[in-house]
Design an enzyme around this catalytic site. Sequence first.
Site, PDB file in Angstrom:
ATOM      1  CB  SER A  45      34.220  38.041  47.075  1.00  0.00           C
ATOM      2  OG  SER A  45      34.281  36.927  46.215  1.00  0.00           O
ATOM      3  CE1 TYR A  73      39.944  39.749  46.203  1.00  0.00           C
ATOM      4  CE2 TYR A  73      38.883  37.624  45.818  1.00  0.00           C
ATOM      5  CZ  TYR A  73      38.831  39.001  45.836  1.00  0.00           C
ATOM      6  OH  TYR A  73      37.655  39.635  45.495  1.00  0.00           O
ATOM      7  CE  LYS A 111      37.582  41.501  48.441  1.00  0.00           C
ATOM      8  NZ  LYS A 111      37.482  42.961  48.467  1.00  0.00           N
TER       9      LYS A 111
HETATM   10  P1  NAD Z   1      39.762  46.852  40.223  1.00  0.00           P
HETATM   11  O1  NAD Z   1      41.154  46.378  40.433  1.00  0.00           O
HETATM   12  O2  NAD Z   1      39.328  47.179  38.843  1.00  0.00           O
HETATM   13  O3  NAD Z   1      39.479  48.131  41.136  1.00  0.00           O
HETATM   14  C1  NAD Z   1      40.084  48.309  42.384  1.00  0.00           C
HETATM   15  C2  NAD Z   1      40.629  49.735  42.437  1.00  0.00           C
HETATM   16  O4  NAD Z   1      41.237  49.936  43.722  1.00  0.00           O
HETATM   17  C3  NAD Z   1      41.703  49.990  41.383  1.00  0.00           C
HETATM   18  O5  NAD Z   1      41.388  51.175  40.673  1.00  0.00           O
HETATM   19  C4  NAD Z   1      42.979  50.145  42.188  1.00  0.00           C
HETATM   20  O6  NAD Z   1      43.889  51.057  41.591  1.00  0.00           O
HETATM   21  C5  NAD Z   1      42.452  50.633  43.530  1.00  0.00           C
HETATM   22  N1  NAD Z   1      43.295  50.311  44.683  1.00  0.00           N
HETATM   23  C6  NAD Z   1      43.845  49.129  45.020  1.00  0.00           C
HETATM   24  N2  NAD Z   1      44.540  49.230  46.147  1.00  0.00           N
HETATM   25  C7  NAD Z   1      44.428  50.519  46.562  1.00  0.00           C
HETATM   26  C8  NAD Z   1      44.935  51.253  47.673  1.00  0.00           C
HETATM   27  N3  NAD Z   1      45.713  50.669  48.588  1.00  0.00           N
HETATM   28  N4  NAD Z   1      44.628  52.543  47.786  1.00  0.00           N
HETATM   29  C9  NAD Z   1      43.850  53.175  46.855  1.00  0.00           C
HETATM   30  N5  NAD Z   1      43.357  52.531  45.785  1.00  0.00           N
HETATM   31  C10 NAD Z   1      43.645  51.217  45.635  1.00  0.00           C
HETATM   32  O7  NAD Z   1      38.784  45.766  40.858  1.00  0.00           O
HETATM   33  P2  NAD Z   1      37.200  45.607  40.744  1.00  0.00           P
HETATM   34  O8  NAD Z   1      36.930  44.426  39.901  1.00  0.00           O
HETATM   35  O9  NAD Z   1      36.579  46.886  40.418  1.00  0.00           O
HETATM   36  O10 NAD Z   1      36.871  45.202  42.248  1.00  0.00           O
HETATM   37  C11 NAD Z   1      36.500  46.163  43.213  1.00  0.00           C
HETATM   38  C12 NAD Z   1      36.339  45.471  44.553  1.00  0.00           C
HETATM   39  O11 NAD Z   1      35.375  44.442  44.442  1.00  0.00           O
HETATM   40  C13 NAD Z   1      37.625  44.812  45.062  1.00  0.00           C
HETATM   41  O12 NAD Z   1      37.688  44.973  46.456  1.00  0.00           O
HETATM   42  C14 NAD Z   1      37.409  43.358  44.700  1.00  0.00           C
HETATM   43  O13 NAD Z   1      38.133  42.499  45.547  1.00  0.00           O
HETATM   44  C15 NAD Z   1      35.920  43.204  44.894  1.00  0.00           C
HETATM   45  N6  NAD Z   1      35.360  42.098  44.135  1.00  0.00           N
HETATM   46  C16 NAD Z   1      35.564  42.045  42.787  1.00  0.00           C
HETATM   47  C17 NAD Z   1      35.050  40.975  42.062  1.00  0.00           C
HETATM   48  C18 NAD Z   1      35.288  40.888  40.574  1.00  0.00           C
HETATM   49  O14 NAD Z   1      35.027  39.841  40.010  1.00  0.00           O
HETATM   50  N7  NAD Z   1      35.710  41.932  39.888  1.00  0.00           N
HETATM   51  C19 NAD Z   1      34.321  39.967  42.705  1.00  0.00           C
HETATM   52  C20 NAD Z   1      34.121  40.073  44.078  1.00  0.00           C
HETATM   53  C21 NAD Z   1      34.643  41.145  44.790  1.00  0.00           C
HETATM   54  C1  UD1 Z   2      37.333  33.919  40.572  1.00  0.00           C
HETATM   55  C2  UD1 Z   2      37.974  33.740  41.906  1.00  0.00           C
HETATM   56  C3  UD1 Z   2      37.125  34.434  42.964  1.00  0.00           C
HETATM   57  C4  UD1 Z   2      36.961  35.907  42.616  1.00  0.00           C
HETATM   58  C5  UD1 Z   2      36.364  36.001  41.210  1.00  0.00           C
HETATM   59  C6  UD1 Z   2      36.279  37.427  40.748  1.00  0.00           C
HETATM   60  C7  UD1 Z   2      39.222  31.646  41.756  1.00  0.00           C
HETATM   61  C8  UD1 Z   2      39.321  30.246  42.224  1.00  0.00           C
HETATM   62  N1  UD1 Z   2      38.153  32.324  42.188  1.00  0.00           N
HETATM   63  O1  UD1 Z   2      36.045  33.357  40.612  1.00  0.00           O
HETATM   64  O2  UD1 Z   2      37.731  34.337  44.230  1.00  0.00           O
HETATM   65  O3  UD1 Z   2      36.097  36.557  43.541  1.00  0.00           O
HETATM   66  O4  UD1 Z   2      37.190  35.292  40.276  1.00  0.00           O
HETATM   67  O5  UD1 Z   2      37.548  37.979  40.566  1.00  0.00           O
HETATM   68  O6  UD1 Z   2      40.079  32.136  41.038  1.00  0.00           O
HETATM   69  N2  UD1 Z   2      37.288  29.492  33.441  1.00  0.00           N
HETATM   70  C9  UD1 Z   2      37.750  28.789  32.356  1.00  0.00           C
HETATM   71  N3  UD1 Z   2      38.784  29.301  31.620  1.00  0.00           N
HETATM   72  C10 UD1 Z   2      39.372  30.492  31.918  1.00  0.00           C
HETATM   73  C11 UD1 Z   2      38.886  31.228  33.031  1.00  0.00           C
HETATM   74  C12 UD1 Z   2      37.848  30.689  33.776  1.00  0.00           C
HETATM   75  O7  UD1 Z   2      37.251  27.713  32.049  1.00  0.00           O
HETATM   76  O8  UD1 Z   2      40.316  30.914  31.231  1.00  0.00           O
HETATM   77  C13 UD1 Z   2      36.155  28.952  34.210  1.00  0.00           C
HETATM   78  C14 UD1 Z   2      36.460  28.702  35.676  1.00  0.00           C
HETATM   79  O9  UD1 Z   2      36.960  27.413  35.867  1.00  0.00           O
HETATM   80  C15 UD1 Z   2      35.078  28.933  36.309  1.00  0.00           C
HETATM   81  C16 UD1 Z   2      34.430  29.988  35.409  1.00  0.00           C
HETATM   82  O10 UD1 Z   2      35.142  29.938  34.184  1.00  0.00           O
HETATM   83  O11 UD1 Z   2      34.303  27.760  36.217  1.00  0.00           O
HETATM   84  C17 UD1 Z   2      34.543  31.394  35.975  1.00  0.00           C
HETATM   85  O12 UD1 Z   2      35.901  31.672  36.319  1.00  0.00           O
HETATM   86  P1  UD1 Z   2      36.381  33.114  36.808  1.00  0.00           P
HETATM   87  O13 UD1 Z   2      35.881  34.146  35.878  1.00  0.00           O
HETATM   88  O14 UD1 Z   2      37.855  33.045  37.046  1.00  0.00           O
HETATM   89  O15 UD1 Z   2      35.597  33.336  38.177  1.00  0.00           O
HETATM   90  P2  UD1 Z   2      35.535  32.404  39.493  1.00  0.00           P
HETATM   91  O16 UD1 Z   2      36.429  31.263  39.413  1.00  0.00           O
HETATM   92  O17 UD1 Z   2      34.105  32.143  39.773  1.00  0.00           O
END
Ligand code: NAD
Ligand code: UD1
Length: 337
Positions: free
Chosen positions: A124, A149, A153
């Site tokens: 991330s 969290y 990472k």
């Molecule tokens: P998500 O929660 O939708 O998907 C994660 C999946 O992993 C889920 O289906 C959950 O059931 C499964 N899981 C969790 N723990 C497990 C375990 N111990 N064993 C087997 N399965 C397990 O999340 P996502 O948004 O699809 O994110 C996927 C990956 O990308 C995560 O590692 C997340 O941290 C990373 N990531 C997500 C974002 C985001 O904004 N969505 C941003 C940066 C990184």
């Molecule tokens: C957040 C996490 C980041 C994670 C990412 C994806 C924090 C501090 N960071 O990123 O670690 O990898 O989500 O899961 O939580 N915002 C509003 N109102 C809301 C929600 C968000 O104004 O109800 C604003 C936030 O202040 C930010 C932007 O929208 O400026 C995006 O927020 P968000 O979607 O939560 O993502 P990040 O904060 O970038």
Amino acid sequence: MAILITGGTGFIGSHTCISLTEAGYDVVIVDNYYNSSPKSLARICELCGKDLKFYECDIRDKAGLQRVFTENKIDAVIHFAGLKAVGESCQKPLEYYDNNVNGTLCLCDVMRQNGCKNIVFSSSATVYGMHNVSPLKETMPTGGTTNPYGTTKYMIEIILQDIAKADPAWNVTLLRYFNPIGAHKSGRIGENPNGIPNNLMPYITQVAIGKLPELSVYGDDYDTPDGTGVRDYIHVVDLAEGHVKALDQMLTGNKGVQIFNLGTGVGYSVLDIIHAFEEANGVKIPYKIVGRRPGDIATCYSDPTKAREVLGWETKRGLREMCEDSWRWQSMNPNGF
Ligand code: NAD
Ligand code: UD1
């Protein structure tokens, strides 16, 4: 060639399963359904036009994982499985370190025992911490994460790099995602947050559908063009396609450790997103400005040059399409899956 997708029924994993299948890879999914459901699996299979092999298994269950490796010839793993809620990670650090860090250790151990040493990891932008100035480049220092969290990472990135250092047969690709939004064009799969969403786009779509009364904009006094936070929103299908490119490239000869930003390189403010969503979908998003959210930074966007030059990957879907697709998913599935 079979690719194991941990967390494959989650938001990003589900879209990646489809892109991989379209690219001709055989996909095997492992998920414990902690944050997803069999309905997601059914829709993935529907969109792929075939049944994908699935194991309901926790990645910390080494015997369960061993069964997956015994029954399938796994060439590489794309490792999505993990817990991802920033706020919750501050309340439950033990659970986050156990699931994310210990889970990755268990997975890598079973991979090693089975001679599978190719892993793509979901990292991330959070690993860049609070102090680097955007556009963020892969060469910038990492660390200084502000919540468990983010620290998981950062720690997993170090662990995987150490594993590759000790045994050069490993190929490790670390993908640093920026802010994934949008959904598959069909409206059949998308992000399905539990309870009240923490992230901006799912919050907006729930306001649009009337489940939540209004959006709180966290601060309008940042040093940004309109005072609200700026982020690099990327369509989840572009992100999924980035995984296919990363895998294609990793599987052609030994690559060691590689790190790529997956973002668009463009930053949009919270108000930009609200207005783009309203314009794309013809719905009004009531909002109020409130105080800053602790831990937020003003601006975070990527320099995606390396992924373009090395992987030949570029994002194709713009903000309007991200807003349309997010809304199609939400409006076709008001209560998620
Ligand atoms: P998500 O929660 O939708 O998907 C994660 C999946 O992993 C889920 O289906 C959950 O059931 C499964 N899981 C969790 N723990 C497990 C375990 N111990 N064993 C087997 N399965 C397990 O999340 P996502 O948004 O699809 O994110 C996927 C990956 O990308 C995560 O590692 C997340 O941290 C990373 N990531 C997500 C974002 C985001 O904004 N969505 C941003 C940066 C990184
Ligand atoms: C957040 C996490 C980041 C994670 C990412 C994806 C924090 C501090 N960071 O990123 O670690 O990898 O989500 O899961 O939580 N915002 C509003 N109102 C809301 C929600 C968000 O104004 O109800 C604003 C936030 O202040 C930010 C932007 O929208 O400026 C995006 O927020 P968000 O979607 O939560 O993502 P990040 O904060 O970038």
